[in-house]
Motif scaffolding. Structure first.
Motif, mmCIF file in Angstrom:
data_model
loop_
_atom_site.group_PDB
_atom_site.id
_atom_site.type_symbol
_atom_site.label_atom_id
_atom_site.label_comp_id
_atom_site.label_asym_id
_atom_site.label_seq_id
_atom_site.Cartn_x
_atom_site.Cartn_y
_atom_site.Cartn_z
ATOM 1 N N THR A 26 -20.072 -16.556 18.551
ATOM 2 C CA THR A 26 -21.513 -16.632 18.361
ATOM 3 C C THR A 26 -22.062 -15.282 17.908
ATOM 4 O OG1 THR A 26 -21.883 -16.134 20.698
ATOM 5 C CG2 THR A 26 -21.785 -18.451 20.061
ATOM 6 N N SER A 27 -23.153 -15.336 17.134
ATOM 7 C CA SER A 27 -23.823 -14.127 16.658
ATOM 8 C C SER A 27 -25.103 -13.920 17.461
ATOM 9 C CB SER A 27 -24.154 -14.278 15.171
ATOM 10 O OG SER A 27 -25.333 -15.040 15.004
ATOM 11 N N PRO A 28 -25.825 -12.810 17.230
ATOM 12 C CA PRO A 28 -27.096 -12.604 17.929
ATOM 13 C C PRO A 28 -28.161 -13.640 17.581
ATOM 14 C CG PRO A 28 -26.249 -10.519 17.110
ATOM 15 C CD PRO A 28 -25.406 -11.596 16.500
ATOM 16 N N SER A 29 -27.985 -14.385 16.494
ATOM 17 C CA SER A 29 -28.971 -15.404 16.100
ATOM 18 C C SER A 29 -28.504 -16.783 16.552
ATOM 19 C CB SER A 29 -29.168 -15.409 14.578
ATOM 20 O OG SER A 29 -29.777 -14.216 14.138
ATOM 21 N N ASP A 30 -29.395 -17.546 17.187
ATOM 22 C CA ASP A 30 -29.067 -18.881 17.665
ATOM 23 C C ASP A 30 -28.620 -19.772 16.514
ATOM 24 O OD1 ASP A 30 -29.742 -18.177 20.219
ATOM 25 O OD2 ASP A 30 -31.760 -19.047 20.147
ATOM 26 N N GLY A 31 -27.551 -20.509 16.732
ATOM 27 C CA GLY A 31 -27.076 -21.452 15.723
ATOM 28 C C GLY A 31 -26.233 -20.841 14.636
ATOM 29 N N VAL A 32 -25.935 -19.556 14.737
ATOM 30 C CA VAL A 32 -25.114 -18.871 13.731
ATOM 31 C C VAL A 32 -23.849 -18.339 14.404
ATOM 32 C CG1 VAL A 32 -24.996 -17.036 12.013
ATOM 33 C CG2 VAL A 32 -27.182 -18.204 12.435
ATOM 34 N N SER A 33 -22.687 -18.711 13.885
ATOM 35 C CA SER A 33 -21.410 -18.217 14.406
ATOM 36 C C SER A 33 -20.609 -17.599 13.273
ATOM 37 C CB SER A 33 -20.626 -19.336 15.089
ATOM 38 O OG SER A 33 -20.428 -20.425 14.204
ATOM 39 N N ARG A 34 -19.605 -16.795 13.647
ATOM 40 C CA ARG A 34 -18.877 -16.030 12.639
ATOM 41 C C ARG A 34 -17.397 -15.937 12.967
ATOM 42 N NH1 ARG A 34 -22.832 -10.811 12.982
ATOM 43 N NH2 ARG A 34 -22.196 -11.047 15.126
ATOM 44 N N VAL A 35 -16.600 -15.723 11.929
ATOM 45 C CA VAL A 35 -15.211 -15.312 12.064
ATOM 46 C C VAL A 35 -15.119 -13.912 11.481
ATOM 47 C CG1 VAL A 35 -12.819 -15.717 11.390
ATOM 48 C CG2 VAL A 35 -14.319 -17.660 11.894
ATOM 49 N N HIS A 36 -14.804 -12.928 12.297
ATOM 50 C CA HIS A 36 -14.716 -11.547 11.822
ATOM 51 C C HIS A 36 -13.397 -11.335 11.091
ATOM 52 C CE1 HIS A 36 -18.287 -10.577 14.067
ATOM 53 N NE2 HIS A 36 -17.725 -10.915 15.207
ATOM 54 N N LEU A 37 -13.485 -10.842 9.857
ATOM 55 C CA LEU A 37 -12.311 -10.565 9.040
ATOM 56 C C LEU A 37 -12.104 -9.064 8.856
ATOM 57 C CD1 LEU A 37 -13.019 -13.337 6.372
ATOM 58 C CD2 LEU A 37 -11.460 -13.487 8.329
ATOM 59 N N GLU A 38 -13.160 -8.358 8.501
ATOM 60 C CA GLU A 38 -13.189 -6.895 8.464
ATOM 61 C C GLU A 38 -14.461 -6.472 9.193
ATOM 62 O OE1 GLU A 38 -11.247 -6.160 4.013
ATOM 63 O OE2 GLU A 38 -13.423 -6.243 4.266
ATOM 64 N N GLU A 43 -22.769 -4.401 14.440
ATOM 65 C CA GLU A 43 -23.689 -5.158 13.585
ATOM 66 C C GLU A 43 -24.143 -4.343 12.392
ATOM 67 O OE1 GLU A 43 -24.348 -8.315 13.860
ATOM 68 O OE2 GLU A 43 -23.289 -8.586 15.761
ATOM 69 N N SER A 44 -23.249 -3.461 11.889
ATOM 70 C CA SER A 44 -23.605 -2.644 10.731
ATOM 71 C C SER A 44 -22.335 -2.176 10.043
ATOM 72 C CB SER A 44 -24.451 -1.432 11.160
ATOM 73 O OG SER A 44 -23.699 -0.583 12.023
ATOM 74 N N GLY A 45 -22.512 -1.585 8.854
ATOM 75 C CA GLY A 45 -21.378 -1.041 8.115
ATOM 76 C C GLY A 45 -20.571 -2.110 7.404
ATOM 77 N N HIS A 46 -19.454 -1.707 6.872
ATOM 78 C CA HIS A 46 -18.543 -2.572 6.119
ATOM 79 C C HIS A 46 -18.159 -3.775 6.980
ATOM 80 C CE1 HIS A 46 -14.962 -2.937 3.235
ATOM 81 N NE2 HIS A 46 -14.721 -3.846 4.170
ATOM 82 N N THR A 47 -18.489 -4.977 6.488
ATOM 83 C CA THR A 47 -18.212 -6.202 7.241
ATOM 84 C C THR A 47 -17.845 -7.321 6.283
ATOM 85 O OG1 THR A 47 -19.866 -5.580 8.908
ATOM 86 C CG2 THR A 47 -19.148 -7.872 8.900
ATOM 87 N N THR A 48 -16.792 -8.068 6.627
ATOM 88 C CA THR A 48 -16.421 -9.280 5.898
ATOM 89 C C THR A 48 -16.260 -10.391 6.924
ATOM 90 O OG1 THR A 48 -15.293 -8.022 4.165
ATOM 91 C CG2 THR A 48 -14.746 -10.362 4.366
ATOM 92 N N SER A 49 -16.886 -11.552 6.669
ATOM 93 C CA SER A 49 -16.889 -12.626 7.662
ATOM 94 C C SER A 49 -17.001 -13.988 7.001
ATOM 95 C CB SER A 49 -18.088 -12.486 8.623
ATOM 96 O OG SER A 49 -18.207 -11.218 9.184
ATOM 97 N N PHE A 50 -16.525 -15.009 7.709
ATOM 98 C CA PHE A 50 -16.984 -16.359 7.483
ATOM 99 C C PHE A 50 -18.178 -16.562 8.405
ATOM 100 C CE2 PHE A 50 -12.355 -17.207 6.532
ATOM 101 C CZ PHE A 50 -12.536 -17.376 5.173
ATOM 102 N N VAL A 51 -19.252 -17.157 7.902
ATOM 103 C CA VAL A 51 -20.474 -17.351 8.695
ATOM 104 C C VAL A 51 -20.859 -18.823 8.631
ATOM 105 C CG1 VAL A 51 -22.880 -16.688 9.031
ATOM 106 C CG2 VAL A 51 -21.223 -15.001 8.179
#
Length: 224
Positions: A26-38, A43-51
């Motif tokens: 789960t992410s800080p926003s309700d109803g939004v989830s993620r798979v962290h890849l990079e 919650e900042s900087g270089h990030t790659t995800s499935f959302v």
């Protein structure tokens, strides 16, 4: 770089996530989830995800300090500038801001804070505006964006296609959108993510119709 959150930030290593083994959080926003890849930091900087946005979910207004790149994998993604159906490719340049939401739900591939200096192009390519081109062998290619050494495209592989062995100058990153991508290191089903480092080499092929999103040449400026 915050080592507490640091994930896959050594760009000299080959890494992957299989589409049938994804860990959604789960992410800080309700109803939004993620798979962290990079992930460089929480919650900042270089990030790659499935959302993944559940139907009716939204995200608070936010700015993209070093840009945001999105591919809509399914559903319809929206913000105050319009609706983006599955198959849409977006680039929001450094300093841009938006408030994303979805009515029916959607899944995205997202790269944050990774634009190179001078790359300021706003890009929106919806499915109805896509112009496919013949590639090497029987491949079909849809160019999406190019800047300096970096190039991003969709590539369709017909069943049974075998590509020539090749070296990834500047690295290669792949999202398998459908089908199964195969090389010497394994089988990567739909929903998989692969990152191959600079100067890596492989001999890929497919056994079924397969669609991938591929980015090449972009790891050079991250390993300088």
């Amino acid at each position: 770089m915050n080592e507490l959150y640091c994930l896959n930030m050594d760009f000299d290593k080959q890494v992957y996530k299989l589409g049938n083994q994804l860990d959604w959080v789960t992410s800080p926003s309700d109803g939004v989830s993620r798979v962290h890849l990079e992930r460089e930091d929480a919650e900042s900087g270089h990030t790659t995800s499935f959302v993944r946005f559940a139907p009716g979910a939204s995200f608070s207004p936010h700015t993209h300090p070093l840009g945001e790149e999105i591919y809509v994998m399914d559903g319809v993604f929206s913000d105050e500038n319009g609706d983006y159906p599955a198959g849409t490719y977006l680039r929001n340049p450094p300093g841009s801001q938006h408030k994303p939401f979805t009515k029916e739900g959607c899944t995205l591939f997202v790269k944050l804070d990774q634009f190179q200096p001078g790359d300021t192009q706003q890009v929106v390519i919806r499915p109805e505006n896509q112009q496919w081109q013949p590639g090497i062998g029987n491949l079909e290619v849809l160019p999406l964006h190019q800047f300096k050494t970096e190039s991003t495209a969709l590539v369709f592989w017909p069943a049974g296609e075998v590509f020539q062995p090749h070296t990834h100058w500047g690295g290669e990153e792949i999202v398998v959108l459908s089908g199964t991508f195969i090389d010497e290191t394994g089988h990567y089903p739909g929903g998989s993510w692969i990152r191959n480092p600079d100067q890596s080499r492989h001999h890929p092929y497919v056994e079924e119709d397969t669609l991938i999103l591929v980015k090449v040449g972009h790891l050079l400026h991250l390993t300088d």
